[in-house]
Write a protein that holds these residues in place. Sequence first.
Motif, PDB file in Angstrom:
ATOM      1  N   CYS A  74       0.838  -1.201   0.000  1.00  0.00           N
ATOM      2  CA  CYS A  74       0.000   0.000   0.000  1.00  0.00           C
ATOM      3  C   CYS A  74       0.876   1.255   0.000  1.00  0.00           C
ATOM      4  O   CYS A  74       1.832   1.357   0.774  1.00  0.00           O
ATOM      5  N   ASN A  76      -0.145   4.113   0.828  1.00  0.00           N
ATOM      6  CA  ASN A  76      -0.640   5.003   1.874  1.00  0.00           C
ATOM      7  C   ASN A  76      -0.181   4.570   3.267  1.00  0.00           C
ATOM      8  O   ASN A  76       0.451   5.325   3.982  1.00  0.00           O
ATOM      9  N   CYS A  77      -0.470   3.306   3.625  1.00  0.00           N
ATOM     10  CA  CYS A  77      -0.140   2.857   4.985  1.00  0.00           C
ATOM     11  C   CYS A  77       0.996   1.831   5.029  1.00  0.00           C
ATOM     12  O   CYS A  77       1.468   1.465   6.102  1.00  0.00           O
ATOM     13  N   CYS A  89      -6.294  -1.681  -0.576  1.00  0.00           N
ATOM     14  CA  CYS A  89      -5.591  -2.078   0.639  1.00  0.00           C
ATOM     15  C   CYS A  89      -6.604  -2.542   1.688  1.00  0.00           C
ATOM     16  O   CYS A  89      -7.570  -1.837   1.972  1.00  0.00           O
ATOM     17  N   CYS A  92      -6.470   0.230   4.794  1.00  0.00           N
ATOM     18  CA  CYS A  92      -6.975   1.610   4.730  1.00  0.00           C
ATOM     19  C   CYS A  92      -7.811   1.898   3.492  1.00  0.00           C
ATOM     20  O   CYS A  92      -8.196   3.036   3.263  1.00  0.00           O
TER      21      CYS A  92
HETATM   22 ZN    ZN Z   1      -3.192   0.932   3.178  1.00  0.00          ZN
END
Ligand code: ZN
Length: 114
Positions: A74, A76-77, A89, A92
């Motif tokens: 991911c 993002n996270c 994901c 998130c």
């Molecule tokens: Zn994520």
Amino acid sequence: MHEASLVSSLAENLLELKRREGGRRIVRFKVEIGELSGVDPEAFRLAYEVLRESLEDLRETEMELSLVPARFQCGNCGQSFSGDYLAECPGCRSLEKIVLSGEELTLREVELEV
Ligand SMILES: [Zn+2]
């Protein structure tokens, strides 16, 4: 058929390797096929079976296929997960991701008889 041309370029690589290393025979080799590579393993195996009939050098050569699962991370996270290009994901729900594995078509572990 996409796989037929992949197999013939693979065969060229193998024969080139054999020439370079001066081997008498290629005993076996292994190919890793990623889930995301777009290569159908069955079609690939079939294409190889057809090709080796016409190539004396490969007639007794075993091919081993191993499938590499798709893994993403991911963006993002940072969580890693499996799935396809459309997967989100599980942590998130972000759609931003990088591919960790699964796109490869790799020749590995060529065993030559010298
Ligand atoms: Zn994520």
